[in-house]
Motif scaffolding. Sequence first.
Motif, PDB file in Angstrom:
ATOM      1  N   ILE A 115      18.763   1.804   3.243  1.00  0.00           N
ATOM      2  CA  ILE A 115      17.771   1.153   3.365  1.00  0.00           C
ATOM      3  C   ILE A 115      16.497   1.777   2.051  1.00  0.00           C
ATOM      4  O   ILE A 115      16.844   2.838   1.973  1.00  0.00           O
ATOM      5  N   GLU A 116      17.629   0.979   1.287  1.00  0.00           N
ATOM      6  CA  GLU A 116      16.267   1.245   0.155  1.00  0.00           C
ATOM      7  C   GLU A 116      14.845   1.350   0.672  1.00  0.00           C
ATOM      8  O   GLU A 116      13.890   0.727   0.941  1.00  0.00           O
ATOM      9  N   GLY A 117      14.093   2.445   0.324  1.00  0.00           N
ATOM     10  CA  GLY A 117      13.346   2.890   0.426  1.00  0.00           C
ATOM     11  C   GLY A 117      11.926   2.979  -0.973  1.00  0.00           C
ATOM     12  O   GLY A 117      12.360   3.463  -2.464  1.00  0.00           O
ATOM     13  N   ILE A 118      11.142   2.097  -0.760  1.00  0.00           N
ATOM     14  CA  ILE A 118       9.719   2.144  -1.344  1.00  0.00           C
ATOM     15  C   ILE A 118       9.085   2.480  -1.149  1.00  0.00           C
ATOM     16  O   ILE A 118       8.044   1.811  -0.209  1.00  0.00           O
ATOM     17  N   HIS A 119       7.684   3.408  -2.093  1.00  0.00           N
ATOM     18  CA  HIS A 119       7.082   3.711  -1.762  1.00  0.00           C
ATOM     19  C   HIS A 119       5.673   3.956  -2.655  1.00  0.00           C
ATOM     20  O   HIS A 119       5.750   3.975  -3.710  1.00  0.00           O
ATOM     21  N   VAL A 120       4.628   3.188  -2.434  1.00  0.00           N
ATOM     22  CA  VAL A 120       3.151   2.794  -3.378  1.00  0.00           C
ATOM     23  C   VAL A 120       1.876   4.038  -2.858  1.00  0.00           C
ATOM     24  O   VAL A 120       2.013   3.821  -1.213  1.00  0.00           O
ATOM     25  N   GLU A 121       1.166   4.602  -3.471  1.00  0.00           N
ATOM     26  CA  GLU A 121       0.385   5.176  -3.464  1.00  0.00           C
ATOM     27  C   GLU A 121      -0.768   4.369  -4.054  1.00  0.00           C
ATOM     28  O   GLU A 121      -0.311   4.502  -5.272  1.00  0.00           O
ATOM     29  N   ILE A 122      -1.634   4.455  -3.242  1.00  0.00           N
ATOM     30  CA  ILE A 122      -3.177   3.878  -3.696  1.00  0.00           C
ATOM     31  C   ILE A 122      -3.562   5.232  -3.747  1.00  0.00           C
ATOM     32  O   ILE A 122      -4.379   5.550  -2.792  1.00  0.00           O
ATOM     33  N   GLY A 173      10.328  -5.289   4.462  1.00  0.00           N
ATOM     34  CA  GLY A 173       9.609  -5.130   4.972  1.00  0.00           C
ATOM     35  C   GLY A 173       8.357  -4.753   4.107  1.00  0.00           C
ATOM     36  O   GLY A 173       8.681  -4.143   3.175  1.00  0.00           O
ATOM     37  N   VAL A 174       7.896  -4.591   4.600  1.00  0.00           N
ATOM     38  CA  VAL A 174       6.269  -4.211   3.935  1.00  0.00           C
ATOM     39  C   VAL A 174       5.282  -3.622   4.910  1.00  0.00           C
ATOM     40  O   VAL A 174       5.144  -4.257   6.406  1.00  0.00           O
ATOM     41  N   LEU A 175       5.029  -2.305   5.372  1.00  0.00           N
ATOM     42  CA  LEU A 175       4.594  -1.202   5.846  1.00  0.00           C
ATOM     43  C   LEU A 175       3.462  -0.439   5.086  1.00  0.00           C
ATOM     44  O   LEU A 175       3.327   0.296   3.954  1.00  0.00           O
ATOM     45  N   VAL A 176       1.800  -0.695   5.746  1.00  0.00           N
ATOM     46  CA  VAL A 176       0.749  -0.307   4.950  1.00  0.00           C
ATOM     47  C   VAL A 176       0.032   0.490   6.385  1.00  0.00           C
ATOM     48  O   VAL A 176      -0.051   0.582   7.788  1.00  0.00           O
ATOM     49  N   GLN A 177       0.151   1.861   5.502  1.00  0.00           N
ATOM     50  CA  GLN A 177       0.312   3.093   6.723  1.00  0.00           C
ATOM     51  C   GLN A 177      -0.804   3.472   7.125  1.00  0.00           C
ATOM     52  O   GLN A 177      -1.622   3.379   6.408  1.00  0.00           O
ATOM     53  N   MET A 178      -1.494   2.665   8.823  1.00  0.00           N
ATOM     54  CA  MET A 178      -3.271   3.081   9.202  1.00  0.00           C
ATOM     55  C   MET A 178      -3.118   4.810   9.484  1.00  0.00           C
ATOM     56  O   MET A 178      -2.188   5.223   9.621  1.00  0.00           O
ATOM     57  N   PRO A 179      -3.855   5.075   8.854  1.00  0.00           N
ATOM     58  CA  PRO A 179      -5.813   3.999   8.517  1.00  0.00           C
ATOM     59  C   PRO A 179      -5.560   4.329   7.091  1.00  0.00           C
ATOM     60  O   PRO A 179      -5.411   4.620   6.514  1.00  0.00           O
ATOM     61  N   VAL A 180      -6.430   3.015   6.616  1.00  0.00           N
ATOM     62  CA  VAL A 180      -6.743   3.028   5.543  1.00  0.00           C
ATOM     63  C   VAL A 180      -8.432   2.947   5.282  1.00  0.00           C
ATOM     64  O   VAL A 180      -9.003   3.518   6.628  1.00  0.00           O
ATOM     65  N   PRO A 181      -8.891   3.662   4.265  1.00  0.00           N
ATOM     66  CA  PRO A 181     -10.078   3.382   4.171  1.00  0.00           C
ATOM     67  C   PRO A 181     -11.246   2.859   4.522  1.00  0.00           C
ATOM     68  O   PRO A 181     -10.614   1.847   4.465  1.00  0.00           O
ATOM     69  N   ASP A 182     -12.869   3.602   4.939  1.00  0.00           N
ATOM     70  CA  ASP A 182     -13.265   2.263   5.725  1.00  0.00           C
ATOM     71  C   ASP A 182     -13.814   1.322   4.878  1.00  0.00           C
ATOM     72  O   ASP A 182     -14.204   0.163   5.411  1.00  0.00           O
ATOM     73  N   ASP A 224       2.425  -8.362  -4.535  1.00  0.00           N
ATOM     74  CA  ASP A 224       3.194  -8.565  -5.357  1.00  0.00           C
ATOM     75  C   ASP A 224       4.649  -8.042  -4.155  1.00  0.00           C
ATOM     76  O   ASP A 224       5.433  -8.369  -4.370  1.00  0.00           O
ATOM     77  N   LEU A 225       4.788  -7.066  -3.803  1.00  0.00           N
ATOM     78  CA  LEU A 225       5.447  -7.063  -2.215  1.00  0.00           C
ATOM     79  C   LEU A 225       6.095  -7.588  -1.724  1.00  0.00           C
ATOM     80  O   LEU A 225       6.727  -8.042  -0.964  1.00  0.00           O
ATOM     81  N   ASN A 226       5.571  -8.826  -0.991  1.00  0.00           N
ATOM     82  CA  ASN A 226       5.448  -9.710  -0.711  1.00  0.00           C
ATOM     83  C   ASN A 226       6.277 -10.930  -1.466  1.00  0.00           C
ATOM     84  O   ASN A 226       7.481 -11.634  -1.018  1.00  0.00           O
ATOM     85  N   ALA A 227       5.686 -10.693  -2.605  1.00  0.00           N
ATOM     86  CA  ALA A 227       7.106 -11.445  -3.699  1.00  0.00           C
ATOM     87  C   ALA A 227       8.076 -11.560  -3.918  1.00  0.00           C
ATOM     88  O   ALA A 227       8.378 -11.700  -4.721  1.00  0.00           O
ATOM     89  N   ASP A 228       8.740  -9.921  -4.256  1.00  0.00           N
ATOM     90  CA  ASP A 228       9.698  -9.555  -4.219  1.00  0.00           C
ATOM     91  C   ASP A 228      10.939  -9.305  -3.632  1.00  0.00           C
ATOM     92  O   ASP A 228      11.093  -9.103  -2.328  1.00  0.00           O
TER      93      ASP A 228
END
Length: 297
Positions: free
Chosen positions: A61-68, A92-101, A83-87
């Motif tokens: 599987i092609e893994g794409i990783h984005v850090e913010i 598949g799109v996974l936002v790693q939890m938890p996110v900042p407050d 942007d990932l939704n439109a690509d």
Amino acid sequence: MTDIIDGDAVAAELRSDLRASIETLADAGVRPGLATVLMSDDPASETYVSMKQRDCEEVGIEGIHVEIDPDAPAEELYDTVADLNADPEVHGVLVQMPVPDHVDDREVVRAVDPQKDVDGFHPENVGRLVAGNPRFKPCTPHGVQKLLDAADVETEGADVTILGRSDIVGKPLANLLVQKTDLGNATVTLCHSRTEDLPAKTRDADVVVAAAGVPEMIDGSMLAEGAVVVDVGINRVEADTDKGYELVGDVEFDSAEEKASAITPVPGGVGPMTRAMLLYNTVAAASRQTGVDVELP
């Protein structure tokens, strides 16, 4: 003799079986793509994402990783997800939890395209699950089902007690197990912090699933003889080790093993299955989005 349900082995077999589906997609010119987004400097989150990306590489599987930057505005995360939704190369799109407050995690879940929501957390996908027509089964509950199946545990007609009512494990697992499916048809009791006389509930169960996030809260005295025990918890507790801690589940393993007919260990039980089912959902998403039929394990 208690059967120790080997999640590592079941997950490895599932990853191996997924390769045939991935090859079918490849023959049609499609490579499944999974994007992970990390907006955290939490070491555990960084480790989880790294493991998921390694799993992707292993099976093709092609893994794409984005850090913010965790201090960036919430809009930067939402724009990245858009942007990932439109690509079309990202299935598949996974936002790693938890996110900042300062980021609303509920809004993050809603921002992911339901067709690419391989976690299965979007409200649309939750609704489909409850209605008995899931697009994606959430990874941990689906992994628990696969483990029970691999251990030849019959859920039809079984009394199942689940500890924990989270949106990630407890509630979706209860919904899956009551469905009219081969891995369902169970009678489910969902327990939580306000449940009275918890031991009475667990002692009546054929299957106990512990997912409360409380270290070793279930012991052998709370189980029926011959019960099947699935431990979803993974907790760090202080210990006299080189790291200064050890990982334990929500079940006190030694005493539970004496009573159980089958039990999952921690680590090496449910955890590997959660990651394997993420790959499963990514392949399923790629198949749906491209119209290339595949046979999933």
